[in-house]
Motif scaffolding. Structure first.
Motif, mmCIF file in Angstrom:
data_model
loop_
_atom_site.group_PDB
_atom_site.id
_atom_site.type_symbol
_atom_site.label_atom_id
_atom_site.label_comp_id
_atom_site.label_asym_id
_atom_site.label_seq_id
_atom_site.Cartn_x
_atom_site.Cartn_y
_atom_site.Cartn_z
ATOM 1 N N PRO A 1 58.057 64.949 72.979
ATOM 2 C CA PRO A 1 58.682 63.574 72.484
ATOM 3 C C PRO A 1 59.834 63.137 73.360
ATOM 4 O O PRO A 1 60.689 63.982 73.556
ATOM 5 N N VAL A 2 59.738 61.886 73.838
ATOM 6 C CA VAL A 2 60.903 61.251 74.513
ATOM 7 C C VAL A 2 61.821 60.846 73.353
ATOM 8 O O VAL A 2 61.368 60.418 72.412
ATOM 9 N N VAL A 3 63.159 61.154 73.485
ATOM 10 C CA VAL A 3 64.169 60.762 72.430
ATOM 11 C C VAL A 3 64.875 59.472 72.934
ATOM 12 O O VAL A 3 65.412 59.590 74.187
ATOM 13 N N VAL A 4 65.006 58.299 72.216
ATOM 14 C CA VAL A 4 65.469 57.120 72.737
ATOM 15 C C VAL A 4 66.761 56.812 71.923
ATOM 16 O O VAL A 4 66.738 56.728 70.576
ATOM 17 N N HIS A 5 68.071 56.606 72.626
ATOM 18 C CA HIS A 5 69.191 56.337 71.751
ATOM 19 C C HIS A 5 69.542 54.818 72.025
ATOM 20 O O HIS A 5 69.698 54.658 73.208
ATOM 21 N N ARG A 6 69.787 54.198 71.010
ATOM 22 C CA ARG A 6 70.564 53.030 71.166
ATOM 23 C C ARG A 6 71.435 52.674 70.202
ATOM 24 O O ARG A 6 71.724 53.589 69.471
ATOM 25 N N LEU A 7 72.373 51.791 70.355
ATOM 26 C CA LEU A 7 73.540 51.596 69.419
ATOM 27 C C LEU A 7 72.827 51.467 67.814
ATOM 28 O O LEU A 7 72.024 50.694 67.592
ATOM 29 N N GLY A 8 73.213 52.717 67.100
ATOM 30 C CA GLY A 8 72.512 52.404 65.582
ATOM 31 C C GLY A 8 71.481 53.110 65.449
ATOM 32 O O GLY A 8 70.769 52.963 64.184
ATOM 33 N N LYS A 9 70.542 53.539 66.515
ATOM 34 C CA LYS A 9 69.212 53.996 66.123
ATOM 35 C C LYS A 9 69.016 54.814 66.874
ATOM 36 O O LYS A 9 68.932 54.847 68.336
ATOM 37 N N VAL A 10 67.893 55.837 66.662
ATOM 38 C CA VAL A 10 67.249 56.865 67.550
ATOM 39 C C VAL A 10 65.717 56.866 67.167
ATOM 40 O O VAL A 10 65.284 56.597 65.921
ATOM 41 N N ILE A 11 64.758 56.868 68.144
ATOM 42 C CA ILE A 11 63.469 56.995 68.078
ATOM 43 C C ILE A 11 62.781 57.764 68.928
ATOM 44 O O ILE A 11 63.383 58.191 69.895
ATOM 45 N N HIS A 12 61.675 58.205 68.524
ATOM 46 C CA HIS A 12 61.141 59.392 69.256
ATOM 47 C C HIS A 12 59.655 58.879 69.628
ATOM 48 O O HIS A 12 59.001 58.105 68.997
ATOM 49 N N VAL A 13 59.181 58.923 70.879
ATOM 50 C CA VAL A 13 57.941 58.635 71.542
ATOM 51 C C VAL A 13 57.239 59.662 72.311
ATOM 52 O O VAL A 13 57.645 60.332 73.013
ATOM 53 N N THR A 14 55.997 59.972 71.983
ATOM 54 C CA THR A 14 55.237 61.228 72.266
ATOM 55 C C THR A 14 54.400 60.569 73.365
ATOM 56 O O THR A 14 53.554 59.763 73.530
ATOM 57 N N PRO A 15 54.431 61.375 74.688
ATOM 58 C CA PRO A 15 53.756 60.905 75.722
ATOM 59 C C PRO A 15 52.380 61.457 75.623
ATOM 60 O O PRO A 15 52.145 62.310 75.019
ATOM 61 N N PRO A 16 51.668 60.794 76.631
ATOM 62 C CA PRO A 16 50.340 61.239 76.870
ATOM 63 C C PRO A 16 50.004 62.730 77.179
ATOM 64 O O PRO A 16 50.844 63.278 78.018
ATOM 65 N N GLU A 17 48.891 63.469 76.638
ATOM 66 C CA GLU A 17 48.727 64.794 77.191
ATOM 67 C C GLU A 17 47.921 64.702 78.333
ATOM 68 O O GLU A 17 46.978 64.395 78.304
ATOM 69 N N VAL A 18 48.594 65.590 79.304
ATOM 70 C CA VAL A 18 47.637 65.590 80.723
ATOM 71 C C VAL A 18 48.061 67.151 81.227
ATOM 72 O O VAL A 18 48.690 67.891 80.885
ATOM 73 N N THR A 19 47.149 67.265 82.115
ATOM 74 C CA THR A 19 47.148 68.669 82.811
ATOM 75 C C THR A 19 48.047 68.433 84.220
ATOM 76 O O THR A 19 47.557 67.861 85.193
ATOM 77 N N ALA A 20 49.505 68.895 84.091
ATOM 78 C CA ALA A 20 50.227 68.702 85.211
ATOM 79 C C ALA A 20 49.851 69.431 86.522
ATOM 80 O O ALA A 20 49.542 70.617 86.599
ATOM 81 N N VAL A 21 49.879 68.886 87.694
ATOM 82 C CA VAL A 21 49.523 69.241 88.776
ATOM 83 C C VAL A 21 50.904 69.546 89.841
ATOM 84 O O VAL A 21 51.088 70.551 90.328
ATOM 85 N N ASP A 22 51.629 68.466 89.740
ATOM 86 C CA ASP A 22 53.097 68.225 90.324
ATOM 87 C C ASP A 22 53.820 67.643 89.752
ATOM 88 O O ASP A 22 53.656 66.460 89.573
ATOM 89 N N THR A 23 55.026 68.116 89.166
ATOM 90 C CA THR A 23 55.758 67.285 88.390
ATOM 91 C C THR A 23 56.698 66.379 89.339
ATOM 92 O O THR A 23 57.663 65.926 88.561
ATOM 93 N N THR A 24 56.753 66.499 90.435
ATOM 94 C CA THR A 24 57.727 65.917 91.597
ATOM 95 C C THR A 24 58.222 64.665 91.088
ATOM 96 O O THR A 24 59.431 64.455 91.011
ATOM 97 N N ALA A 25 57.545 63.773 90.931
ATOM 98 C CA ALA A 25 57.787 62.212 90.878
ATOM 99 C C ALA A 25 57.661 61.739 89.404
ATOM 100 O O ALA A 25 57.786 60.611 89.015
ATOM 101 N N GLY A 26 57.560 62.653 88.446
ATOM 102 C CA GLY A 26 57.176 62.256 87.157
ATOM 103 C C GLY A 26 58.339 61.658 86.391
ATOM 104 O O GLY A 26 58.003 60.493 85.707
ATOM 105 N N GLY A 27 59.645 62.076 86.468
ATOM 106 C CA GLY A 27 60.649 61.396 85.719
ATOM 107 C C GLY A 27 60.891 59.830 86.683
ATOM 108 O O GLY A 27 61.390 58.899 86.084
ATOM 109 N N ASP A 28 60.657 60.122 88.012
ATOM 110 C CA ASP A 28 61.011 58.691 88.747
ATOM 111 C C ASP A 28 59.882 57.428 88.528
ATOM 112 O O ASP A 28 59.994 56.534 88.424
#
Length: 323
Positions: free
Chosen positions: A232-259
């Motif tokens: 899960p992605v953890v998101v911080h803003r003033l006064g709050k933290v939330i979690h978001v679960t990304p889709p499940e996929v089979t990774a081939v090349d993670t080079t551009a995932g974050g971008d």
């Protein structure tokens, strides 16, 4: 819609045909793909319909020509790219394991992107509302670090919304030692900050993670997004933290995932005309923020199922058709 400006390195990823640990009876070859983290974000935004331009320096060589052509082909404005004969365009040789995770061997320095100076910055570039995206790879020597931090200062005074992806590559730094103080100075120029879990651990040093994150928010960062591969992605803003679960996929090349993730999030901010002044209020709507992070996760998930960087980044149609 607010336009994007991405500043920093564009380079050529030489992607190996062989996975780490695989039988070595097949000769290893490398296929060139256009890349470079800030350039990837510029392309990600363009492919999602944003007005996008790239600022940086490339060599007057065949790889520089290749990058200019690829950026333009994907809809990024290249009119402000500078070229030089003093150094060549940077290369990164990329190997992957069976899960698509990468190992980089950089041919930098020397490289043309390190020669960009404040004098190359187009006059009045931040006179109109814009989003500026930066990464830490433009901090690895004194001169380019001074340029990068000066550009961030100018953009901040021009009320640009500043996005920073830490994007730490330890082997780009002298003796493989990241200058944490210098990187932190860039992070604290940001309104939107993206980190991986590993980067958070590297940058916080001996400090507690929550305390370190609160310091960033106190410095003026309005939104901090922490990714952790398929977790899960953890998101911080003033006064709050939330979690978001990304889709499940089979990774081939993670080079551009974050971008792809960053581009997906910035495209949504641009479409809503969110500014540096309004980002904090925009983040207070938890449903809207959660939906935006989920769509950014879909962008990242799409990208890691394909090799390379620019060619792996999704369009709006790709996202609509994604299962």
């Amino acid at each position: 819609m607010t336009p994007l400006i991405a500043f920093g390195e564009a380079l050529v990823d030489m992607l190996s045909n062989r996975l780490d640990g695989a039988a070595d009876d097949i000769p290893e070859t490398f296929t060139p793909y256009a890349g470079g983290a800030p350039a990837n974000v510029a392309v990600a935004c363009a492919r999602l319909g944003m007005s996008s331009r790239f600022l940086g320096m490339l060599g007057e060589d065949r790889f520089g020509d290749f990058l200019v052509e690829e950026l333009a082909r994907h809809g990024v404005s290249v009119e402000d790219i500078r070229r030089t004969r003093e150094a060549r365009t940077a290369l990164a040789f990329v190997s992957r394991d069976a899960q698509g995770e990468r190992r980089f061997d950089f041919y930098r320095p020397p490289a043309a992107d390190l020669l960009y100076r404040l004098a190359h910055l187009p006059a009045g570039i931040f006179a109109e509302p814009t989003i500026l995206h930066l990464c830490s790879n433009s901090l690895t020597d004194d001169a380019i670090a001074e340029t990068t931090l000066s550009i961030a200062d100018i953009a901040r005074r021009g009320e640009a919304l500043i996005s920073v992806d830490a994007n730490l590559r330890h082997n780009l730094w002298p003796d493989n030692r990241v200058d944490i103080g210098r990187v932190t100075a860039l992070l604290d120029h940001a309104h939107l900050l993206k980190l991986s879990r590993e980067e958070l651990e590297a940058l916080r040093g001996d400090h507690d993670a929550d305390t370190w994150l609160q310091w960033r928010l106190a410095a003026g960062v309005r939104l901090i997004v922490i990714t952790d591969g398929p977790a899960p992605v953890v998101v911080h803003r003033l006064g709050k933290v939330i979690h978001v679960t990304p889709p499940e996929v089979t990774a081939v090349d993670t080079t551009a995932g974050g971008d792809a993730f960053v581009g997906g999030l910035l495209a949504q901010l641009a479409e809503a005309d969110v500014t540096a002044a309004t980002l904090g209020d925009w983040c207070q709507d938890e449903t809207r923020l959660r939906d935006a992070i989920q769509r950014a996760c879909r962008c990242g998930a799409f990208a890691v199922t394909r090799p390379g960087a620019y060619t792996a980044l999704p369009t709006r149609d790709d996202l609509d058709n994604m299962r």
